[in-house]
Motif scaffolding. Structure first.
Motif, mmCIF file in Angstrom:
data_model
loop_
_atom_site.group_PDB
_atom_site.id
_atom_site.type_symbol
_atom_site.label_atom_id
_atom_site.label_comp_id
_atom_site.label_asym_id
_atom_site.label_seq_id
_atom_site.Cartn_x
_atom_site.Cartn_y
_atom_site.Cartn_z
ATOM 1 N N HIS A 1 0.902 -1.123 0.106
ATOM 2 C CA HIS A 1 -0.058 0.088 -0.101
ATOM 3 C C HIS A 1 0.882 1.229 0.064
ATOM 4 O O HIS A 1 0.629 2.152 -0.652
ATOM 5 N N LYS B 1 2.364 1.646 -3.638
ATOM 6 C CA LYS B 1 1.275 2.212 -4.363
ATOM 7 C C LYS B 1 1.246 3.847 -4.248
ATOM 8 O O LYS B 1 1.002 4.538 -5.165
ATOM 9 N N TYR B 2 1.024 4.094 -2.953
ATOM 10 C CA TYR B 2 0.847 5.350 -2.787
ATOM 11 C C TYR B 2 1.970 6.392 -3.117
ATOM 12 O O TYR B 2 2.134 7.235 -3.923
ATOM 13 N N GLY C 1 -2.363 14.424 0.884
ATOM 14 C CA GLY C 1 -1.888 12.989 1.059
ATOM 15 C C GLY C 1 -1.818 12.758 2.360
ATOM 16 O O GLY C 1 -1.877 11.420 2.789
ATOM 17 N N PHE D 1 -3.590 13.855 4.771
ATOM 18 C CA PHE D 1 -4.738 13.601 5.465
ATOM 19 C C PHE D 1 -5.316 12.294 5.094
ATOM 20 O O PHE D 1 -5.885 11.430 6.013
ATOM 21 N N PHE D 2 -4.897 11.800 3.852
ATOM 22 C CA PHE D 2 -5.279 10.572 3.444
ATOM 23 C C PHE D 2 -4.628 9.466 4.300
ATOM 24 O O PHE D 2 -5.241 8.586 4.590
ATOM 25 N N THR E 1 -8.192 9.609 6.807
ATOM 26 C CA THR E 1 -9.154 8.656 6.189
ATOM 27 C C THR E 1 -8.760 7.041 5.897
ATOM 28 O O THR E 1 -9.612 6.190 5.947
ATOM 29 N N HIS E 2 -7.584 6.862 5.436
ATOM 30 C CA HIS E 2 -7.155 5.610 5.174
ATOM 31 C C HIS E 2 -5.958 5.201 6.128
ATOM 32 O O HIS E 2 -5.198 4.202 5.655
ATOM 33 N N GLY F 1 -5.860 2.893 8.606
ATOM 34 C CA GLY F 1 -5.756 1.371 8.912
ATOM 35 C C GLY F 1 -5.132 0.690 7.773
ATOM 36 O O GLY F 1 -4.164 -0.312 7.937
ATOM 37 N N VAL F 2 -5.398 0.989 6.661
ATOM 38 C CA VAL F 2 -4.683 0.464 5.319
ATOM 39 C C VAL F 2 -3.164 0.528 5.450
ATOM 40 O O VAL F 2 -2.457 -0.296 4.981
ATOM 41 N N LYS G 1 -14.764 3.444 0.842
ATOM 42 C CA LYS G 1 -13.348 3.813 1.136
ATOM 43 C C LYS G 1 -12.517 3.485 0.093
ATOM 44 O O LYS G 1 -11.610 3.992 -0.422
ATOM 45 N N ASN H 1 -0.293 3.925 -13.803
ATOM 46 C CA ASN H 1 0.323 3.779 -12.318
ATOM 47 C C ASN H 1 -0.940 3.755 -11.531
ATOM 48 O O ASN H 1 -0.894 2.850 -10.306
ATOM 49 N N ASP I 1 -3.626 -1.453 -9.931
ATOM 50 C CA ASP I 1 -4.035 -2.374 -8.839
ATOM 51 C C ASP I 1 -5.535 -2.703 -8.819
ATOM 52 O O ASP I 1 -5.974 -3.410 -7.922
ATOM 53 N N TRP J 1 -10.591 8.120 -3.072
ATOM 54 C CA TRP J 1 -10.484 9.679 -3.076
ATOM 55 C C TRP J 1 -9.304 10.361 -3.693
ATOM 56 O O TRP J 1 -9.319 11.189 -4.145
ATOM 57 N N PHE J 2 -8.118 9.844 -2.696
ATOM 58 C CA PHE J 2 -6.987 10.565 -3.256
ATOM 59 C C PHE J 2 -6.576 10.407 -4.540
ATOM 60 O O PHE J 2 -5.750 11.306 -5.112
ATOM 61 N N GLU J 3 -6.486 9.201 -5.108
ATOM 62 C CA GLU J 3 -6.157 8.857 -6.456
ATOM 63 C C GLU J 3 -6.970 9.833 -7.385
ATOM 64 O O GLU J 3 -6.325 10.510 -8.167
#
Lengths: 350, 350, 350
Positions: A123, A126-127, A173, A175-176, A180-181, A183-184, C116, C321, C325, C330-332
């Motif tokens: 993850h 990817k980010y 980013g 913030f993301f 919001t994400h 746990g990921v 999410k 890119n 996956d 939302w960030f993407e």
């Protein structure tokens, strides 16, 4: 080793201070500063590591990148003030290349000599790769290409626009990732953290981190003043000094922490330091400098030279390709180092 | 079919020999040489296949790529000696394009007509794509771009540096694949190998491989001498001859073996032949030629023309994207062939 | 909302018709046309959705892309006829950028605010990304770079060759998806389709689809005529109008449907609309226009300007890119929108 670094710090910082007052010649100051920064970097590395154990890999990585780049930001502001826009852009390039190829390369290589295959979170990969493409391939290439048929005023307007967008997306980013994400991204090297104890307490770590950062900033400034002499003495171009020398010394902190983490098989943190620091330079330090430059005598557009841009783009494509499976080994590290060497020779000969 | 190839070899090789002695005109020599090489390629393919069954897919693939490129290396050295640097670079480009787009494209397409989806090892794909990006995108682009603001001497120094780094990394890669991470790459098409029996014994295969390679080298040399006349007669540019004609004929061996393997659903070997051969050309043959050229009247820098470089870079990005899931089908093959056709028309019209 | 759109259509279409007859000034026509097209787009979106429920996500997506691009094809033919080749190429660029960055970005963003993480089929992603690289990176870059050392006649020949290959591969791709590998693509958002009922019957949907498309075509043509005045009034360049304005209004239909689908968590359909539409523009509309232009006074080569090409290439790399996956958030979406904004500012200032 730690004892040696302690001695180097307590001798080095005063020595550089005295040297700068008595106007010691530039070569000894250069050598003294480099050694002192490397020693200070080890303290920053150990303090961050202690904090990382307490706060988890993500916050640890962020801390690291922040403290490494605070130094760079300070140096760059001084350089901007002196009107040396070319060196600022070159050292931003060098930071990106140094983190992506050198820091990540040595981490992969050194870690890979100890462990056959090392893993890090997909993850995060990817980010990071999405933002690397966004920052280097979209946000850096577009002003470069479009500015070739634009006048200076339009180029500056475009640079300001791109800078604001970069900073906004960088903050979004965070913030993301943190809100919001959250746990990921929380997974990773849980297996390794079990019983690890921090070297220093949280309080002591923070104190050492702050003091070391201030000291690095002071020493780095002395270092910068020696560059002109060095260029003359050794025939190094400003581009080479900015891209290679500043990058290696200026990223010593990230370097040290990333390798330490890689050799403890905490590759998640090592990658976060290297790539996180790259993203912070590209999406925060660089655009902030563009905006700060508006209040200076000479404004800095976000327009790199073609060799700088090509080096960053090819490095980005290579890193994304090598890291996108969430695994590393010594050969991938060597590949990154080989790329760094090719680009280094290129800038040396330019 | 095999009988026909046998006859073609036993008629073709002496015919080319006689033709070169009695100074036969170039068009018949061209046709004779092409046919003979294709026939010889079938022998190389069958001998390699026999060896591959005995030695496993990896060593088989390496053998193949080696024997295919030995021919190319020999031809290129002769061409370098004649000072035709442009043709050498063009034929290197053609080899990369031919292997990546034509050989891989036909393999995917022909194999895909027989099998709905074919699979190949992801570890190989990852290793190959990392090195493809390193070689084509970093090691070829950097000298190209940086040389535009360099003098000839710096360009040559950079070329030598890049060449040494390429060869070192290539050798390190073999060490990685065959020694430190051997087990990782050992998987693959085990299901298909069950009871397959080699056509020839190990000894006989090696003998045929050696004899055929020598014969291909001899015939290829005669072929090269006809190119000038062909260019004049048919209005083909040197670039087109180097990139397209030399590539198709010079890679006939890889071509034949790769397709044979693809149609037997041993896609691991087919991909290893096509991409392994590309990497050997880019990371071994090309830099070795740069180093050899230093002892020749005219040195060859590792600087391609812009169309050559762009063609290789776009081909690399396409192949990496199509192969990175470890699966292929007829449509992916057709896509690669379409890309080859576009680039071929481009070089023809240039 | 639907009621409002109904009123807008029944007022807007006649108003534009009357306006064009009584030669109303261009600014009100521009505003009227935009609003009417957006309202019509909502009908196209709802009709396609009804059809999609009946016919499954794939055919629904294809329908959508087709009806969106029929409009573009018609406008472009009129523009070609007027000899405005630059605007045609710019609006093709704008379509690619608009679909890839704006439509996909808003879909990811809006869908991501509600869910999410959203998922879409990896087989589609793989197919789409392979063709995106083929079309934008191979088929668009090669003529661009090669034409720089070619005369006009060779450039046109190359353009024709590339166009025929693009169309052939596009048709072969449909054959691949709908015939030989149909099952592979059939998966996806089955969980969401359970009991969903279409808003309109199949017959009614088709009728609305046809009528709306004709109306959009008529209104769009009026819109095009206002562009010259707009450029003068607001200081917009032809490039900006083509790339940004035409793209936003011309892709309103895809826009509306894709977002509707994304917010219903049917991300498979949303991605198919955005990327499918991009591929249809790049592999079908663009080459068809090149071939049609041969029968017009001035032929159109498939050669974009450098900024147009660079914008499409960087957008393609970013989208591949971010989507490879098979997940979005939302960030993407925000990252894609940020890229669109940067490119938009670039074209505005150019």
């Amino acid at each position: 080793m730690n004892r040696l670094f302690l001695i180097m710090v307590f001798l080095g910082v005063p020595a550089v201070l005295v040297g700068s007052i008595i106007h010691l010649s530039d070569i000894p100051i250069f050598i003294l500063s480099c050694l002192t920064i490397i020693a200070l970097a080890s303290f920053i590395g150990r303090a961050t590591e202690s904090l990382a154990i307490v706060s988890g890999p993500r916050v640890g990585g962020l801390l690291n990148a922040t403290f490494g780049n605070a130094v760079e930001l300070i140096i760059s502001i001084f350089t901007l003030k002196a009107g040396l826009i070319g060196i600022v852009l070159a050292s931003l390039t060098g930071s990106v290349l140094g983190n992506l190829l050198l820091v990540l390369g040595v981490s992969f290589f050194a870690g890979g000599l100890k462990y056959k295959t090392q893993r890090f979170g997909l993850h995060d990969v990817k980010y990071n790769s999405g933002l690397l493409i966004f920052a280097v391939i979209v946000a850096f290439i577009i002003p470069e290409i479009f500015s070739q048929t634009m006048d200076d005023s339009a180029t500056l307007t475009l640079s300001i626009g791109v800078s604001i967008i970069l900073i906004t997306l960088y903050v979004a980013g965070l913030f993301f990732k943190l809100v919001t994400h959250r746990g990921v991204f929380a997974s990773g090297d849980t297996t390794n953290e079990e019983e690890e104890l921090p070297e220093w307490s949280k309080k002591k770590s923070i104190l050492i981190l702050l003091l070391s950062t201030v000291a690095v900033a002071f020493v780095s400034e002395q270092l910068v003043h020696t560059f002109e002499t060095l260029g003359e003495k050794f025939g190094w171009t400003e581009l080479f000094i900015g891209v290679i020398i500043v990058a290696i010394v200026g990223n010593a902190a990230e370097h040290f922490s990333a390798i330490t983490m890689a050799m403890k098989n905490r590759m998640d943190v090592a990658v976060e330091i290297a790539v996180g620091s790259t993203l912070q330079v590209a999406m925060f330090v660089a655009p902030i400098l563009v905006l700060i430059s508006l209040f200076m005598p000479e404004s800095m557009p976000l327009v790199f030279t073609i060799p700088e841009l090509v080096a960053m783009v090819t490095a980005t494509l290579l890193v994304i390709n090598l890291s996108n499976d969430g695994e590393s080994n010594w050969f991938e590290g060597l590949t990154l180092l080989a790329a760094y060497l090719i680009i280094g020779i290129g800038f040396f000969l330019l």
